[in-house]
Design a protein around this motif. Structure first.
Motif, PDB file in Angstrom:
ATOM      1  N   SER B  45       0.829  -1.210   0.000  1.00 39.73           N
ATOM      2  CA  SER B  45       0.000   0.000   0.000  1.00 39.73           C
ATOM      3  C   SER B  45       0.864   1.260   0.000  1.00 39.73           C
ATOM      4  O   SER B  45       0.477   2.278  -0.567  1.00 39.73           O
ATOM      5  CB  SER B  45      -0.939   0.006   1.214  1.00 39.73           C
ATOM      6  OG  SER B  45      -1.824  -1.102   1.145  1.00 39.73           O
ATOM      7  N   HIS B  57      -5.002   2.748   3.232  1.00 35.01           N
ATOM      8  CA  HIS B  57      -4.534   2.646   4.607  1.00 35.01           C
ATOM      9  C   HIS B  57      -3.233   1.858   4.696  1.00 35.01           C
ATOM     10  O   HIS B  57      -3.102   0.774   4.162  1.00 35.01           O
ATOM     11  CB  HIS B  57      -5.582   1.995   5.508  1.00 35.01           C
ATOM     12  CG  HIS B  57      -5.171   2.049   6.937  1.00 35.01           C
ATOM     13  ND1 HIS B  57      -5.460   3.125   7.738  1.00 35.01           N
ATOM     14  CD2 HIS B  57      -4.440   1.203   7.690  1.00 35.01           C
ATOM     15  CE1 HIS B  57      -4.942   2.916   8.933  1.00 35.01           C
ATOM     16  NE2 HIS B  57      -4.311   1.752   8.939  1.00 35.01           N
ATOM     17  N   THR B  65      -4.853  -4.390   4.432  1.00 31.66           N
ATOM     18  CA  THR B  65      -5.644  -4.272   3.214  1.00 31.66           C
ATOM     19  C   THR B  65      -6.528  -5.509   3.110  1.00 31.66           C
ATOM     20  O   THR B  65      -6.042  -6.622   3.025  1.00 31.66           O
ATOM     21  CB  THR B  65      -4.731  -4.172   1.980  1.00 31.66           C
ATOM     22  OG1 THR B  65      -3.862  -3.061   2.175  1.00 31.66           O
ATOM     23  CG2 THR B  65      -5.533  -3.987   0.709  1.00 31.66           C
ATOM     24  N   ASP B  84      -4.020  -2.631  -5.687  1.00 34.88           N
ATOM     25  CA  ASP B  84      -3.398  -2.957  -4.402  1.00 34.88           C
ATOM     26  C   ASP B  84      -4.139  -4.139  -3.791  1.00 34.88           C
ATOM     27  O   ASP B  84      -5.340  -4.063  -3.560  1.00 34.88           O
ATOM     28  CB  ASP B  84      -3.488  -1.736  -3.471  1.00 34.88           C
ATOM     29  CG  ASP B  84      -2.748  -1.946  -2.157  1.00 34.88           C
ATOM     30  OD1 ASP B  84      -1.850  -2.812  -2.111  1.00 34.88           O
ATOM     31  OD2 ASP B  84      -3.086  -1.242  -1.179  1.00 34.88           O
TER      32      ASP B  84
HETATM   33 MG   LIG Z   1      -1.883  -2.938   2.182  1.00 29.45          MG
END
Ligand SMILES: [Mg+2]
Ligand SMILES: Nc1nc2c(ncn2[C@@H]2O[C@H](COP(=O)(O)OP(=O)(O)OP(=O)(O)O)[C@@H](O)[C@H]2O)c(=O)[nH]1
Lengths: 82, 275
Positions: B45, B57, B65, B84
């Protein structure tokens, strides 16, 4: 003497994986978590309810349920108690 | 953490300040789809945010995630859609949120998969890396957290690793934006086919197993025309993977595939290769 399994490892103690008893998906999962014969495992801490327990395995902290840890045969690592 | 300059390395010869444009969520027709895969907590991320300008985040506890996030960037006049993914240890034995990652890596047809690895835990991270190299040759390895590795006195020979894996390996400290220009270039080269990868593959199957596999693959392809990685699915079936068996039985494999395609392939016709 009965064979020790990972769920019986005391918090703060280190053991070496001897063999995996499970087959199929559980075995795959344990190996993917890095648990292969010869791997060092440290029992770090227990969750508030006692299950799961967090183990230090190959540098990462991994939570295992008792039912998973029971499938891992271990030998206590000599002089490795902290 | 103290304040840091949020500029890409301007003194690096590889870096051209005009080359990267962060597109946020505004990616319509992208030329390439790029997936960010890797173990939990390796900096996926962080890289996603650096490239897209978004604020996915970022946490220092694994499992942050939980669904996939999409964003975009423009590099050298090509648009990239970046996905992501949640962290995963394996493509084989997945937990529920790991399945999101597995399904996208296998069936989302990314043009390039960036495997983000933690250089302080290389051994553990190479499990997933090797599994991904089994199914695609369009891989770039982001050797992240080299600042942490250095702090622990660990040195990783990125060139040697790249030779052994057969794909580009880019040393990075993503939180300090180190290695981002080099990563962008490597992804571009692999996406455009300018870098010929030679992925390290572990398996050598015997003739008997190959025959069994091919028989299964034919059946899978008949049931699910156009399904990517039918060979991987066949191998899992031979390995008696109950979750894959079930997915085939209730036709979820196909659904999943359509689902992912709808989400990721509003991309434009592939860009012509410009050297
Ligand atoms: Mg992540
Ligand atoms: N020292 C250092 N820390 C980093 C680097 N890259 C990321 N981090 C930190 O590592 C932690 C995890 O980063 P994330 O980007 O959330 O990792 P992730 O791979 O997305 O994690 P999951 O989504 O949980 O799998 C955060 O605290 C980051 O700030 C780096 O290059 N160096």
């Amino acid at each position: 003497m009965t064979q020790l399994t990972l769920d019986q490892l005391e918090i703060g103690s280190i053991a070496v994986v001897r063999r995996l008893n499970a087959g199929g998906a559980i075995r795959d999962r344990l190996m993917d978590m890095g648990l292969l014969p010869g791997t060092l495992v440290l029992a770090e801490f227990r969750s508030p309810l006692g299950d799961p327990v967090a183990y230090r395995i190959r540098g990462a902290l991994i939570a295992l349920r008792r039912s998973q840890a029971r499938e891992v045969e271990i030998d206590l690592s000599e002089g490795a108690r902290e | 953490m103290t304040a840091q300059t949020v500029k890409l390395c301007e003194t690096c010869p590889a870096y051209d300040a005009s080359a990267l444009k962060r597109l946020g969520v505004k990616v319509g027709a992208a030329n390439y789809v790029v997936a960010l895969a890797g173990n939990p907590n390796t900096g996926k991320s962080t890289i996603f945010n650096a490239l897209t300008g978004l604020r996915q985040h970022v946490g220092n506890w694994p499992g942050k995630t939980v669904a996939r996030a999409e964003g975009g960037y423009d590099f050298n006049d090509r648009q990239y859609k970046l996905i992501d993914l949640p962290g995963t240890y394996s493509l084989l034995s997945t937990s529920v949120d790991e399945e999101i990652a597995r399904d996208f890596i296998l069936f989302g047809k990314p043009d390039v998969t960036i495997v983000v690895v933690d250089s302080t835990r290389l051994e553990r991270n190479l499990n997933l890396t090797l599994q991904i190299l089994e199914i695609t040759d369009r891989v770039v390895v982001a050797l992240n957290l080299i600042d942490e590795a250095q702090r622990h006195g660990i040195q990783v020979d990125a060139r040697h690793l790249s030779r052994r894996l057969g794909v580009p390996v880019i040393p990075m400290a993503a939180r300090r934006l180190q290695g981002i220009p080099e990563l962008l270039q490597a992804v571009e080269q692999v996406a455009k086919g300018l870098y010929t990868t030679r992925p390290h593959r572990v398996h050598q199957f015997g003739a008997k197993l190959e025959r069994a596999l091919n028989g299964l693959i034919a059946q899978i392809e008949q049931e699910y025309p156009g399904l990517p990685n039918a060979r991987w699915v066949a191998l899992r079936l031979l390995d008696a993977d109950a979750s894959i068996e079930q997915a085939i039985r209730d036709h979820r494999l196909g659904e999943l595939n359509r689902d992912i395609e709808a989400a990721s392939t509003e991309k434009a016709a592939p860009a012509e290769v410009v050297a």
